[in-house]
Design an enzyme around this catalytic site. Structure first.
Site, PDB file in Angstrom:
ATOM      1  N   GLY A  56     132.510  36.857 -40.889  1.00  0.00           N
ATOM      2  CA  GLY A  56     132.294  38.272 -41.240  1.00  0.00           C
ATOM      3  C   GLY A  56     133.528  38.839 -41.926  1.00  0.00           C
ATOM      4  CB  ALA A  60     135.157  32.938 -38.604  1.00  0.00           C
ATOM      5  CG  ASP A 188     129.667  47.670 -35.719  1.00  0.00           C
ATOM      6  OD1 ASP A 188     128.889  48.269 -36.481  1.00  0.00           O
ATOM      7  OD2 ASP A 188     130.238  46.607 -36.035  1.00  0.00           O
TER       8      ASP A 188
HETATM    9  N1  LIG Z   1     128.828  35.399 -27.425  1.00  0.00           N
HETATM   10  C1  LIG Z   1     128.059  34.985 -28.430  1.00  0.00           C
HETATM   11  N2  LIG Z   1     127.050  34.116 -28.211  1.00  0.00           N
HETATM   12  C2  LIG Z   1     126.265  33.676 -29.224  1.00  0.00           C
HETATM   13  N3  LIG Z   1     126.406  34.060 -30.502  1.00  0.00           N
HETATM   14  C3  LIG Z   1     127.380  34.942 -30.782  1.00  0.00           C
HETATM   15  C4  LIG Z   1     128.275  35.433 -29.779  1.00  0.00           C
HETATM   16  N4  LIG Z   1     129.159  36.274 -30.352  1.00  0.00           N
HETATM   17  C5  LIG Z   1     128.824  36.303 -31.659  1.00  0.00           C
HETATM   18  N5  LIG Z   1     127.774  35.508 -31.924  1.00  0.00           N
HETATM   19  C6  LIG Z   1     127.102  35.293 -33.239  1.00  0.00           C
HETATM   20  O1  LIG Z   1     128.044  35.509 -34.261  1.00  0.00           O
HETATM   21  C7  LIG Z   1     127.664  36.652 -35.038  1.00  0.00           C
HETATM   22  C8  LIG Z   1     128.912  37.440 -35.413  1.00  0.00           C
HETATM   23  O2  LIG Z   1     129.572  37.864 -34.241  1.00  0.00           O
HETATM   24  P1  LIG Z   1     130.310  39.268 -34.121  1.00  0.00           P
HETATM   25  O3  LIG Z   1     129.325  40.357 -34.379  1.00  0.00           O
HETATM   26  O4  LIG Z   1     130.982  39.345 -32.831  1.00  0.00           O
HETATM   27  O5  LIG Z   1     131.345  39.123 -35.311  1.00  0.00           O
HETATM   28  P2  LIG Z   1     131.725  40.134 -36.457  1.00  0.00           P
HETATM   29  O6  LIG Z   1     132.569  39.369 -37.405  1.00  0.00           O
HETATM   30  O7  LIG Z   1     132.317  41.345 -35.824  1.00  0.00           O
HETATM   31  O8  LIG Z   1     130.334  40.465 -37.155  1.00  0.00           O
HETATM   32  P3  LIG Z   1     129.884  41.804 -37.856  1.00  0.00           P
HETATM   33  O9  LIG Z   1     130.914  42.111 -38.883  1.00  0.00           O
HETATM   34  O10 LIG Z   1     128.506  41.471 -38.423  1.00  0.00           O
HETATM   35  O11 LIG Z   1     129.790  42.855 -36.763  1.00  0.00           O
HETATM   36  C9  LIG Z   1     126.685  37.447 -34.174  1.00  0.00           C
HETATM   37  O12 LIG Z   1     125.762  38.193 -34.949  1.00  0.00           O
HETATM   38  C10 LIG Z   1     126.006  36.331 -33.400  1.00  0.00           C
HETATM   39  O13 LIG Z   1     124.946  35.795 -34.182  1.00  0.00           O
END
Ligand SMILES: Nc1ncnc2c1ncn2[C@@H]1O[C@H](COP(=O)(O)OP(=O)(O)OP(=O)(O)O)[C@@H](O)[C@H]1O
Length: 452
Positions: A56, A60, A188
């Site tokens: 993201g 990652a 969020d």
């Molecule tokens: N604990 C978990 N168990 C399973 N899958 C997870 C977990 N945490 C994250 N993911 C997967 O990874 C993706 C991205 O995680 P997360 O939302 O925490 O990261 P991010 O970089 O902040 O994403 P975004 O910018 O979309 O909010 C989630 O949409 C999910 O599909």
């Protein structure tokens, strides 16, 4: 075994390590290095990344195994990977938010079954790809939720039904109530941050943008500009104070996204500065009213707490026929908030057509077979009442209606005195009248609930 290198710009992150297929070697090997970039592969000596889940804007997420626990269970390793063009202040904010996510998960992950547990939070300092320099990476390890996030679920299976969206709404509201009670605002809420585990239970993810409200700002915290366009409330976009109602707004946008399959920006008319989701989503007027109130631009006019929304849902709707898959597992946390089966307009009209059709058939059959009009009318009313009751309970629905209608029509053909064209005419006419009356009442009800 494939081990995935977590260095952000590694050209060949997949490392094939056949020796690690032997669990004894996997448990005892001191370290492994990426064959492409030299990055240490075993994180904190125990976590073995095996695949990339998502990359993201700020980081990652990797699927990993914990080699220090028997059975090497899966876990999720999140790495902070801010874009390279950040100012030192922005970088500091990103690092602070990542640390906050770890703190919040450590604080509430163990306390709530629908928030992932935190397993570890640590930095790793490695030699940079540019010679002579070092890079510092931050990692956060959390419980793996084996399932699918609602954004992916929406893409895969299409729009959610009203009942499915209601279940999500209630489940997430209960989690929000818990975090808001802990003075934490998620900031969020969106489908990709809600995960449905294989058993149906929903989890709230990504506490990277949370605001922990301190004693100095009892009910609100100011916004740092981390949000998702379309889901974020106006006060968050403006960088003003955020409140529990800020999450409630984002949850309503999430529910409309699930119901319509469209991005919130497609459901909002910026020209008149109003939500126009009702053009694309047809739902129970009570639920419409609740969603509209969750989406009001002025924070003080919105529901102020998740509990208020749950109460409003409970007040308008009575117990569900469809029990959420996760209900048994969540009731301990949250009490039993239940909902009445909600009927879409199409379901109502189909039910009305069926009831009108059956009413005509039953009345004709009984008046032909029984001489006394009082007895035949009373019996017909009882049968019709039972049929309507069964529909309100969803004991009979969809194709069952068609099957019952065909069977009852066919049964009538066995009564010798029956004049078939007359029966067809009367039953179709009764169906149409029932549809017309139901549609009229539905319109009046919708109109009144919009203006009141
Ligand atoms: N604990 C978990 N168990 C399973 N899958 C997870 C977990 N945490 C994250 N993911 C997967 O990874 C993706 C991205 O995680 P997360 O939302 O925490 O990261 P991010 O970089 O902040 O994403 P975004 O910018 O979309 O909010 C989630 O949409 C999910 O599909």
């Amino acid at each position: 075994m494939e081990v995935y290198c977590t260095r952000p710009r590694c050209l060949r992150p997949k490392n094939h390590c056949p020796d690690l297929d032997d669990t004894t070697t996997l448990k005892t090997t001191p370290q492994k290095y990426c064959t492409s970039c030299g990055m240490p592969l075993l994180l904190d000596g125990r976590y073995v990344p095996i695949n990339l889940l998502k990359r993201g804007g700020f980081g990652a997420a990797f699927l990993a195994r914990d080699r220090r626990i028997p059975g090497m269970p899966l876990c999720v390793v999140k790495q902070l990977q801010p874009a390279g063009n950040l100012t030192p202040e922005q970088l500091e904010t990103a690092e602070r938010l990542f640390e906050t996510e770890a703190e919040v998960l450590a604080y509430i992950g163990k306390e709530h079954a629908q928030i992932p547990d935190l397993f570890a939070y640590f930095p790793v300092i490695v030699s940079s790809l540019q010679s002579g320099l070092t890079d510092q990476f931050f990692y956060l390890v959390q419980e793996y939720i084996d399932g699918q996030n609602l954004e992916d679920e929406l893409i895969q299976k299409g729009k959610f039904s009203e009942q499915e969206a209601l279940e999500v709404m209630q489940e997430v509201l209960k989690i929000l109530k818990f975090i808001h009670d802990k003075k934490i605002i998620h900031r969020d809420i969106k489908p990709s941050n809600i995960m449905r585990r294989q058993d149906g239970r929903l989890f709230l993810l990504d506490f990277g943008a949370v605001k922990q409200v301190t004693a100095a700002s009892v009910s609100a915290g100011s916004s740092t500009g981390i949000y998702t366009v379309g889901f974020a409330a106006p006060e968050q976009i403006a960088g003003n104070l955020v409140f529990p109602a800020t999450d409630i707004y984002a949850l309503a946008a999430t529910i409309l996204n699930l119901l319509s399959g469209e991005e919130p920006s497609q459901l909002f008319d910026p020209y008149i500065n109003k939500w126009t989701w009702w053009k694309k989503v047809n739902i129970n007027p009570d639920l419409s009213y609740i969603l509209d109130r969750m989406l009001l631009p002025a924070v003080n006019e919105r529901f102020q707490s998740a509990n208020e929304v749950l109460d409003a849902l409970g007040q308008y709707l009575t117990p569900p026929t469809i029990i959420p898959k996760s209900k048994s597992s969540t009731s301990a946390n949250t009490g039993n908030n239940t909902t009445k089966p909600v009927f879409s307009t199409w379901e109502l009209l189909a039910g009305a057509a069926f009831s009108g059709f059956e009413a005509a058939l039953v009345a004709i059959a009984l008046s032909t077979l029984i001489q006394s009009p009082i007895i035949s009318l009373s019996l017909a009313s009882v049968i019709l009442g039972l049929l309507i009751f069964a529909q309100t309970k969803r004991w009979i629905k969809k194709f069952n209606l068609l099957i019952i209608a065909v069977v009852s029509f066919a049964t009538l053909l066995f009564i010798p005195e029956i004049v078939i064209p007359q029966v067809v005419f009367l039953s179709v006419a009764a169906s149409l009248i029932a549809i017309a009356i139901t549609a009229l009442f539905r319109l009046i009800y919708k109109f009144l609930s919009r203006i009141m």
